[in-house]
Design a protein around this motif. Structure first.
Motif, PDB file in Angstrom:
ATOM      1  N   THR A 121       6.227  17.322  -2.735  1.00  0.00           N
ATOM      2  CA  THR A 121       6.250  16.241  -3.726  1.00  0.00           C
ATOM      3  C   THR A 121       5.289  15.147  -3.287  1.00  0.00           C
ATOM      4  O   THR A 121       5.346  14.692  -2.137  1.00  0.00           O
ATOM      5  CB  THR A 121       7.661  15.645  -3.867  1.00  0.00           C
ATOM      6  OG1 THR A 121       8.576  16.681  -4.238  1.00  0.00           O
ATOM      7  CG2 THR A 121       7.676  14.558  -4.928  1.00  0.00           C
ATOM      8  N   TYR A 122       4.427  14.750  -4.198  1.00  0.00           N
ATOM      9  CA  TYR A 122       3.489  13.652  -3.921  1.00  0.00           C
ATOM     10  C   TYR A 122       3.691  12.575  -4.980  1.00  0.00           C
ATOM     11  O   TYR A 122       3.693  12.854  -6.184  1.00  0.00           O
ATOM     12  CB  TYR A 122       2.042  14.139  -3.951  1.00  0.00           C
ATOM     13  CG  TYR A 122       1.032  13.004  -3.838  1.00  0.00           C
ATOM     14  CD1 TYR A 122       0.783  12.399  -2.611  1.00  0.00           C
ATOM     15  CD2 TYR A 122       0.367  12.528  -4.967  1.00  0.00           C
ATOM     16  CE1 TYR A 122      -0.115  11.337  -2.501  1.00  0.00           C
ATOM     17  CE2 TYR A 122      -0.545  11.484  -4.872  1.00  0.00           C
ATOM     18  CZ  TYR A 122      -0.775  10.895  -3.634  1.00  0.00           C
ATOM     19  OH  TYR A 122      -1.662   9.845  -3.538  1.00  0.00           O
ATOM     20  N   THR A 123       3.868  11.333  -4.527  1.00  0.00           N
ATOM     21  CA  THR A 123       4.082  10.199  -5.424  1.00  0.00           C
ATOM     22  C   THR A 123       3.032   9.134  -5.187  1.00  0.00           C
ATOM     23  O   THR A 123       2.812   8.715  -4.040  1.00  0.00           O
ATOM     24  CB  THR A 123       5.482   9.591  -5.221  1.00  0.00           C
ATOM     25  OG1 THR A 123       6.473  10.591  -5.460  1.00  0.00           O
ATOM     26  CG2 THR A 123       5.701   8.425  -6.177  1.00  0.00           C
ATOM     27  N   ARG A 124       2.401   8.711  -6.242  1.00  0.00           N
ATOM     28  CA  ARG A 124       1.434   7.613  -6.192  1.00  0.00           C
ATOM     29  C   ARG A 124       2.068   6.400  -6.869  1.00  0.00           C
ATOM     30  O   ARG A 124       2.453   6.463  -8.032  1.00  0.00           O
ATOM     31  CB  ARG A 124       0.152   8.006  -6.936  1.00  0.00           C
ATOM     32  CG  ARG A 124      -0.949   6.946  -6.895  1.00  0.00           C
ATOM     33  CD  ARG A 124      -1.616   6.896  -5.541  1.00  0.00           C
ATOM     34  NE  ARG A 124      -2.719   5.930  -5.525  1.00  0.00           N
ATOM     35  CZ  ARG A 124      -3.476   5.693  -4.468  1.00  0.00           C
ATOM     36  NH1 ARG A 124      -3.253   6.349  -3.327  1.00  0.00           N
ATOM     37  NH2 ARG A 124      -4.448   4.800  -4.524  1.00  0.00           N
ATOM     38  N   LEU A 132       3.292   7.904 -10.457  1.00  0.00           N
ATOM     39  CA  LEU A 132       2.957   9.249 -10.907  1.00  0.00           C
ATOM     40  C   LEU A 132       3.382  10.215  -9.800  1.00  0.00           C
ATOM     41  O   LEU A 132       2.998  10.048  -8.644  1.00  0.00           O
ATOM     42  CB  LEU A 132       1.458   9.377 -11.180  1.00  0.00           C
ATOM     43  CG  LEU A 132       0.988  10.673 -11.832  1.00  0.00           C
ATOM     44  CD1 LEU A 132       1.548  10.790 -13.248  1.00  0.00           C
ATOM     45  CD2 LEU A 132      -0.537  10.744 -11.866  1.00  0.00           C
ATOM     46  N   THR A 133       4.187  11.218 -10.161  1.00  0.00           N
ATOM     47  CA  THR A 133       4.738  12.144  -9.179  1.00  0.00           C
ATOM     48  C   THR A 133       4.393  13.578  -9.552  1.00  0.00           C
ATOM     49  O   THR A 133       4.614  14.005 -10.691  1.00  0.00           O
ATOM     50  CB  THR A 133       6.264  11.995  -9.077  1.00  0.00           C
ATOM     51  OG1 THR A 133       6.589  10.670  -8.682  1.00  0.00           O
ATOM     52  CG2 THR A 133       6.833  12.975  -8.065  1.00  0.00           C
ATOM     53  N   LEU A 134       3.873  14.308  -8.588  1.00  0.00           N
ATOM     54  CA  LEU A 134       3.575  15.733  -8.739  1.00  0.00           C
ATOM     55  C   LEU A 134       4.507  16.516  -7.830  1.00  0.00           C
ATOM     56  O   LEU A 134       4.614  16.228  -6.633  1.00  0.00           O
ATOM     57  CB  LEU A 134       2.115  16.017  -8.368  1.00  0.00           C
ATOM     58  CG  LEU A 134       1.673  17.483  -8.411  1.00  0.00           C
ATOM     59  CD1 LEU A 134       1.756  18.035  -9.837  1.00  0.00           C
ATOM     60  CD2 LEU A 134       0.258  17.636  -7.861  1.00  0.00           C
ATOM     61  N   ASN A 135       5.188  17.506  -8.402  1.00  0.00           N
ATOM     62  CA  ASN A 135       6.155  18.309  -7.648  1.00  0.00           C
ATOM     63  C   ASN A 135       5.875  19.789  -7.876  1.00  0.00           C
ATOM     64  O   ASN A 135       5.615  20.208  -9.004  1.00  0.00           O
ATOM     65  CB  ASN A 135       7.584  17.956  -8.091  1.00  0.00           C
ATOM     66  CG  ASN A 135       8.638  18.862  -7.465  1.00  0.00           C
ATOM     67  OD1 ASN A 135       8.931  19.931  -7.991  1.00  0.00           O
ATOM     68  ND2 ASN A 135       9.215  18.418  -6.368  1.00  0.00           N
ATOM     69  N   SER A 166       6.052  20.247 -11.829  1.00  0.00           N
ATOM     70  CA  SER A 166       6.281  19.178 -12.799  1.00  0.00           C
ATOM     71  C   SER A 166       5.365  18.007 -12.496  1.00  0.00           C
ATOM     72  O   SER A 166       4.945  17.787 -11.354  1.00  0.00           O
ATOM     73  CB  SER A 166       7.743  18.712 -12.776  1.00  0.00           C
ATOM     74  OG  SER A 166       8.051  18.054 -11.553  1.00  0.00           O
ATOM     75  N   LEU A 167       5.061  17.257 -13.536  1.00  0.00           N
ATOM     76  CA  LEU A 167       4.280  16.027 -13.431  1.00  0.00           C
ATOM     77  C   LEU A 167       5.070  14.941 -14.150  1.00  0.00           C
ATOM     78  O   LEU A 167       5.368  15.068 -15.342  1.00  0.00           O
ATOM     79  CB  LEU A 167       2.900  16.192 -14.064  1.00  0.00           C
ATOM     80  CG  LEU A 167       1.978  14.967 -13.991  1.00  0.00           C
ATOM     81  CD1 LEU A 167       1.634  14.647 -12.536  1.00  0.00           C
ATOM     82  CD2 LEU A 167       0.697  15.222 -14.795  1.00  0.00           C
ATOM     83  N   ASP A 179       9.358   6.707 -19.325  1.00  0.00           N
ATOM     84  CA  ASP A 179       9.271   7.839 -18.402  1.00  0.00           C
ATOM     85  C   ASP A 179       8.887   9.079 -19.206  1.00  0.00           C
ATOM     86  O   ASP A 179       9.437   9.323 -20.284  1.00  0.00           O
ATOM     87  CB  ASP A 179      10.604   8.085 -17.714  1.00  0.00           C
ATOM     88  CG  ASP A 179      11.034   6.929 -16.824  1.00  0.00           C
ATOM     89  OD1 ASP A 179      10.829   7.031 -15.619  1.00  0.00           O
ATOM     90  OD2 ASP A 179      11.568   5.920 -17.358  1.00  0.00           O
ATOM     91  N   ALA A 180       7.964   9.860 -18.658  1.00  0.00           N
ATOM     92  CA  ALA A 180       7.547  11.093 -19.327  1.00  0.00           C
ATOM     93  C   ALA A 180       7.368  12.183 -18.283  1.00  0.00           C
ATOM     94  O   ALA A 180       6.934  11.913 -17.159  1.00  0.00           O
ATOM     95  CB  ALA A 180       6.250  10.879 -20.098  1.00  0.00           C
ATOM     96  N   GLN A 181       7.707  13.399 -18.671  1.00  0.00           N
ATOM     97  CA  GLN A 181       7.608  14.519 -17.732  1.00  0.00           C
ATOM     98  C   GLN A 181       7.213  15.786 -18.464  1.00  0.00           C
ATOM     99  O   GLN A 181       7.680  16.071 -19.565  1.00  0.00           O
ATOM    100  CB  GLN A 181       8.955  14.742 -17.037  1.00  0.00           C
ATOM    101  CG  GLN A 181       8.956  15.881 -16.023  1.00  0.00           C
ATOM    102  CD  GLN A 181      10.334  16.118 -15.440  1.00  0.00           C
ATOM    103  OE1 GLN A 181      11.187  16.718 -16.064  1.00  0.00           O
ATOM    104  NE2 GLN A 181      10.554  15.625 -14.223  1.00  0.00           N
TER     105      GLN A 181
END
Length: 412
Positions: A121-124, A132-135, A166-167, A179-181
């Motif tokens: 998981t990377y969160t900016r 913005l989170t990429l998982n 997921s983004l 919030d959007a995913q």
């Protein structure tokens, strides 16, 4: 095995990130409070904090197959190593989680299973209102028996492989937040061995594509109004002899989060949910969509957390129908002292099968102490009871079972 996963590690590899108005719990309550003298130290390597753990456990079950007609008891020895890598600063954070679990039954070796998972998981934007989170992750897991997905008997464990990504984005404008995913999940099931041969499980394979959105408005410092929209598309593998089971699920809800007092938080929403099959002969499943969250901290040593959630999935019993699951769960955690906590949980699930005259209800209760001896050694002792109630002439059985787990966790 799902019970073992929860009891030994306290959590499994995380799913796609949850979005929506979150209840910000106080930092000095059970489940949030940190104990420096018992916290893992870890290692530091090139800016990454590395936290390895390994768990050894013994799991006893009075009804391994979750069926009263084939009631067999056994004990499984469980070994589970895990490692978490974490790196963060004021602007970003990265977390990598890897683990495996080997369960070996003593009298029923064909029920033994090897599971594993890895996830990143990377969160900016960790300290800003916008993020913005990429998982992404992959796991192999055993499906708990006696549930909607697994009512098999005289066979090995049902194993599923899941690849997910997921983004998730969050944007805040003063009192308004959005919030959007977008997510994608691919599930494939391994064939299982039984006394009659190999049982093909390919009909269960499915890919899921989802778009979820939540808008929340802080009406005051204690009140928030929110609305959510969800859309999920399910593409099932084509199997000879079965009609097209592809479907899409959609829901619209509106709700309220309210800080009733400084120690009591409640959040609830209601709306409309619909599950449509692409093949019109299968029709649709529609009805009221509900969800709720509760946080109650009567003292600084006691925490009560509740949740109600719903989902739709394809029923494996007639291979084409749909089932709606409504689950209510209540967790209680009490810190008797810094070195020991008591945890308990009660969970009740409604299984409603579309266009069928049968349904099921499942109750599960468990609890026990968590002992912290020092930074590197802790122990969990858990006992539980599960029962499934069946209404109508269903193709599955009612059952009851008692289980227990003792696990020792070594951490750095």
């Amino acid at each position: 095995m799902a019970v073992v996963a929860v009891c030994i590690t306290g959590s499994h590899a995380t799913q796609a990130q949850t979005i929506g108005p979150l209840i910000a719990e106080p930092k000095d309550v059970p489940g949030q409070r940190t104990f420096p003298e018992y916290s893992a130290v870890g290692y530091n390597l090139e800016g990454f904090d590395i936290f390895p753990t390994v768990a050894f456990g013994a799991y006893a079950d009075t009804n391994v197959f979750s069926r009263n007609s084939v009631k067999k008891a056994d004990v499984a020895l469980v070994f589970e190593p895990r490692v978490r890598l974490r790196r963060e600063d004021r602007r970003q954070a990265a977390v990598i989680d890897l683990g495996a679990r080997k369960s070996s039954y003593l009298k029923l070796p064909n029920q033994s299973a090897a599971e594993y998972h890895f996830e990143g998981t990377y969160t900016r934007g960790t300290t800003t209102p916008n993020s913005l989170t990429l998982n992404a992750g992959y796991r192999r897991e055993a499906i708990q028996r006696g549930t909607v997905e697994n009512d098999l008997v005289d066979s090995g464990p049902l194993l599923r492989r899941v690849a997910q990504g997921s983004l998730t984005g969050r944007k805040r404008f003063n009192r308004l937040s959005i919030d959007a995913q977008t997510l994608i999940v691919a599930q494939s099931y391994e064939n299982i061995e039984s006394s009659s041969g190999i049982i093909d499980q390919k009909f269960r394979n499915v890919s899921r594509y989802g778009l979820h959105g939540v808008v929340s408005f802080d009406a005051s410092s204690r009140t928030a109004i929110f609305g959510s929209v969800e859309f999920d598309k399910f593409d099932y593998v084509r199997v000879s002899g079965l009609i097209n089971r592809d479907a899409h699920n959609s829901s619209v809800t509106a709700g309220l989060r309210y800080e009733i007092t400084r120690v009591l938080y409640a959040q609830a929403s209601v709306g409309y949910r619909r599950y449509d099959f692409k093949d019109r002969t299968l029709g649709n499943v529609s009805g009221v969509a509900v969800s709720a969250h509760l946080r109650y901290f009567p003292t600084k040593l006691l925490a009560v957390r509740g949740i109600v959630e719903q989902s739709n999935t394809t029923s494996p019993y007639d291979l084409v129908g749909a089932v709606t699951l409504t689950t209510a769960k209540l967790d209680v955690e009490y810190e008797m002292r810094r070195s020991m906590s008591w945890l308990s949980s009660i969970k009740f699930t409604l299984e409603d099968y579309a266009k069928q005259k049968y349904s099921a209800r499942r109750l599960e209760i468990n609890g026990g102490p968590r002992l912290r001896f020092n930074r590197w050694l802790s122990m969990d002792v858990t006992g539980g009871y599960a029962q499934r109630f069946v209404n109508g002439a269903a193709p599955f059985e009612k059952y009851s079972q008692v289980y227990g787990l003792v696990s020792v966790v070594l951490a750095r």
